[in-house]
Design a protein around this motif. Structure first.
Motif, PDB file in Angstrom:
ATOM      1  N   PRO A  19       0.820  -1.219   0.000  1.00 31.41           N
ATOM      2  CA  PRO A  19       0.000   0.000   0.000  1.00 31.41           C
ATOM      3  C   PRO A  19       0.852   1.267   0.000  1.00 31.41           C
ATOM      4  O   PRO A  19       2.047   1.229   0.329  1.00 31.41           O
ATOM      5  CB  PRO A  19      -0.783  -0.119   1.313  1.00 31.41           C
ATOM      6  N   PRO A  20       0.248   2.416  -0.346  1.00 36.53           N
ATOM      7  CA  PRO A  20       0.988   3.687  -0.384  1.00 36.53           C
ATOM      8  C   PRO A  20       1.034   4.384   0.980  1.00 36.53           C
ATOM      9  O   PRO A  20       0.920   5.599   1.077  1.00 36.53           O
ATOM     10  CB  PRO A  20       0.188   4.504  -1.402  1.00 36.53           C
TER      11      PRO A  20
ATOM     12  N   GLY B  96       4.464   5.331  -3.343  1.00 40.50           N
ATOM     13  CA  GLY B  96       4.107   6.742  -3.299  1.00 40.50           C
ATOM     14  C   GLY B  96       3.809   7.351  -1.958  1.00 40.50           C
ATOM     15  O   GLY B  96       3.261   8.449  -1.890  1.00 40.50           O
ATOM     16  N   ARG B  97       4.207   6.718  -0.865  1.00 38.15           N
ATOM     17  CA  ARG B  97       3.787   7.278   0.435  1.00 38.15           C
ATOM     18  C   ARG B  97       4.378   8.657   0.701  1.00 38.15           C
ATOM     19  O   ARG B  97       3.660   9.553   1.173  1.00 38.15           O
ATOM     20  CB  ARG B  97       4.078   6.311   1.584  1.00 38.15           C
TER      21      ARG B  97
ATOM     22  N   PRO C 279       6.336  -2.167 -11.461  1.00 37.69           N
ATOM     23  CA  PRO C 279       5.089  -2.492 -10.748  1.00 37.69           C
ATOM     24  C   PRO C 279       4.822  -1.572  -9.546  1.00 37.69           C
ATOM     25  O   PRO C 279       3.663  -1.228  -9.269  1.00 37.69           O
ATOM     26  CB  PRO C 279       5.296  -3.942 -10.298  1.00 37.69           C
ATOM     27  N   MET C 280       5.878  -1.163  -8.842  1.00 39.54           N
ATOM     28  CA  MET C 280       5.665  -0.242  -7.721  1.00 39.54           C
ATOM     29  C   MET C 280       5.248   1.140  -8.224  1.00 39.54           C
ATOM     30  O   MET C 280       4.406   1.810  -7.601  1.00 39.54           O
ATOM     31  CB  MET C 280       6.928  -0.155  -6.872  1.00 39.54           C
ATOM     32  N   LEU C 281       5.805   1.572  -9.338  1.00 43.86           N
ATOM     33  CA  LEU C 281       5.379   2.846  -9.917  1.00 43.86           C
ATOM     34  C   LEU C 281       3.915   2.799 -10.331  1.00 43.86           C
ATOM     35  O   LEU C 281       3.189   3.793 -10.195  1.00 43.86           O
ATOM     36  CB  LEU C 281       6.258   3.207 -11.107  1.00 43.86           C
ATOM     37  N   GLU C 282       3.454   1.644 -10.810  1.00 44.25           N
ATOM     38  CA  GLU C 282       2.034   1.511 -11.136  1.00 44.25           C
ATOM     39  C   GLU C 282       1.177   1.629  -9.887  1.00 44.25           C
ATOM     40  O   GLU C 282       0.083   2.206  -9.929  1.00 44.25           O
ATOM     41  CB  GLU C 282       1.776   0.182 -11.848  1.00 44.25           C
ATOM     42  N   ARG C 283       1.664   1.097  -8.773  1.00 44.22           N
ATOM     43  CA  ARG C 283       0.943   1.264  -7.508  1.00 44.22           C
ATOM     44  C   ARG C 283       0.867   2.744  -7.131  1.00 44.22           C
ATOM     45  O   ARG C 283      -0.156   3.234  -6.660  1.00 44.22           O
ATOM     46  CB  ARG C 283       1.624   0.477  -6.399  1.00 44.22           C
TER      47      ARG C 283
ATOM     48  N   ALA D  38      -2.379   5.159  -6.620  1.00 46.52           N
ATOM     49  CA  ALA D  38      -2.626   5.955  -5.422  1.00 46.52           C
ATOM     50  C   ALA D  38      -2.916   7.409  -5.759  1.00 46.52           C
ATOM     51  O   ALA D  38      -3.648   8.098  -5.035  1.00 46.52           O
ATOM     52  CB  ALA D  38      -1.425   5.861  -4.473  1.00 46.52           C
ATOM     53  N   LEU D  39      -2.333   7.881  -6.872  1.00 48.42           N
ATOM     54  CA  LEU D  39      -2.520   9.279  -7.276  1.00 48.42           C
ATOM     55  C   LEU D  39      -3.748   9.476  -8.166  1.00 48.42           C
ATOM     56  O   LEU D  39      -4.160  10.624  -8.387  1.00 48.42           O
ATOM     57  CB  LEU D  39      -1.284   9.769  -8.031  1.00 48.42           C
ATOM     58  N   ALA D  40      -4.314   8.398  -8.661  1.00 52.97           N
ATOM     59  CA  ALA D  40      -5.452   8.507  -9.572  1.00 52.97           C
ATOM     60  C   ALA D  40      -6.603   9.248  -8.881  1.00 52.97           C
ATOM     61  O   ALA D  40      -7.033   8.875  -7.792  1.00 52.97           O
ATOM     62  CB  ALA D  40      -5.912   7.124 -10.015  1.00 52.97           C
ATOM     63  N   GLY D  41      -7.049  10.317  -9.497  1.00 52.89           N
ATOM     64  CA  GLY D  41      -8.137  11.102  -8.931  1.00 52.89           C
ATOM     65  C   GLY D  41      -7.713  12.075  -7.844  1.00 52.89           C
ATOM     66  O   GLY D  41      -8.551  12.825  -7.334  1.00 52.89           O
TER      67      GLY D  41
END
Length: 232
Positions: free
Chosen positions: A21-22, A57-58, A79-83, A87-90
């Motif tokens: 999780p972020p 992205g925490r 894959p972590m960048l996709e996470r 987390a930043l979506a929206g």
């Protein structure tokens, strides 16, 4: 301690990313994060922040919450960048973030462009501390600050590993032990002034009932956290 496969970081985070999780998600990360956030300025308005080894992205999210004008996140693991993107979506301020794939020893960022560089629990993935700190120094403007953390070397001496579960199996991430003397020597060579060092300990409140952990962890520091300043 049971032996588990020890993976290099790129392989480990490819497996771990789906469940990573972020935000801080275990007692050690919570202790480290409290110390890191206490060393960051309360407000980052107008500041350019670089998160080296941003993972999911925490610290990107923390920088946005404190008003950073622009945040550049860099991580070795797609894959972590996709996470992090998820987390930043929206997120209302996602337009102030740029995410890039890259290594801690060759950051895709121009020299002297970050007012603040953050690097949380990443340098231990490298066998040599100096090249990582050299890059953090390069991308930070003269007079700018670097806030950086690592797992405390005491943990490695006690046999602790950074382990995780994926697909029903348990794995560990390769981790090198960097002593305070290594930090001091590298910083002195590079022109990074050590302004503060914090050694956070676990808060028993963070440990869930029935958790599997070494009781010694309640009596020793679990992270090394540095506030550094790039000298002019």
């Amino acid at each position: 301690m049971l032996s588990v496969p020890v993976l290099d970081p790129s392989e480990a985070y490819a497996l771990w990313a789906d469940s990573y999780p972020p935000h801080a998600h275990n007692p050690v990360m919570l202790a480290e994060e409290r110390a890191m956030l206490a060393l960051l300025p309360g407000r980052l308005d107008g500041m350019r922040v670089l998160d080296a080894g941003c993972g999911s992205g925490r610290y990107v999210l923390h920088a946005l919450a404190r008003g950073a004008a622009h945040v550049r996140g860099v991580d070795l693991s797609p894959p972590m960048l996709e996470r992090a993107r998820g987390a930043l979506a929206g997120h209302a301020d996602a337009g102030r973030v740029a995410l890039h794939e890259g290594s801690l020893t060759a950051l895709p960022a121009p020299a002297e462009t970050a007012d603040l560089t953050v690097c949380g629990l990443v340098v231990g993935h490298l066998p040599d501390l100096h090249p990582a700190l050299a890059e953090l120094h390069r991308v930070t403007r003269p007079g700018g600050r670097v806030v950086c953390s690592d797992f405390h070397p005491i943990g490695a001496a006690l046999g602790w590993q950074r382990d995780f579960r994926a697909g029903g199996e348990r794995y560990a991430v390769r981790h090198a032990r960097h002593l305070y003397s290594h930090w001091h020597a590298a910083c002195a060579t590079l022109g990074l002034a050590i302004e503060r060092v914090v050694e956070p300990m676990l808060d028993p409140v963070d440990i869930p009932p029935g958790a599997r952990f070494d009781p010694a962890a309640l009596h020793v520091p679990v992270a090394l956290v540095f506030q550094l300043r790039r000298l002019p």
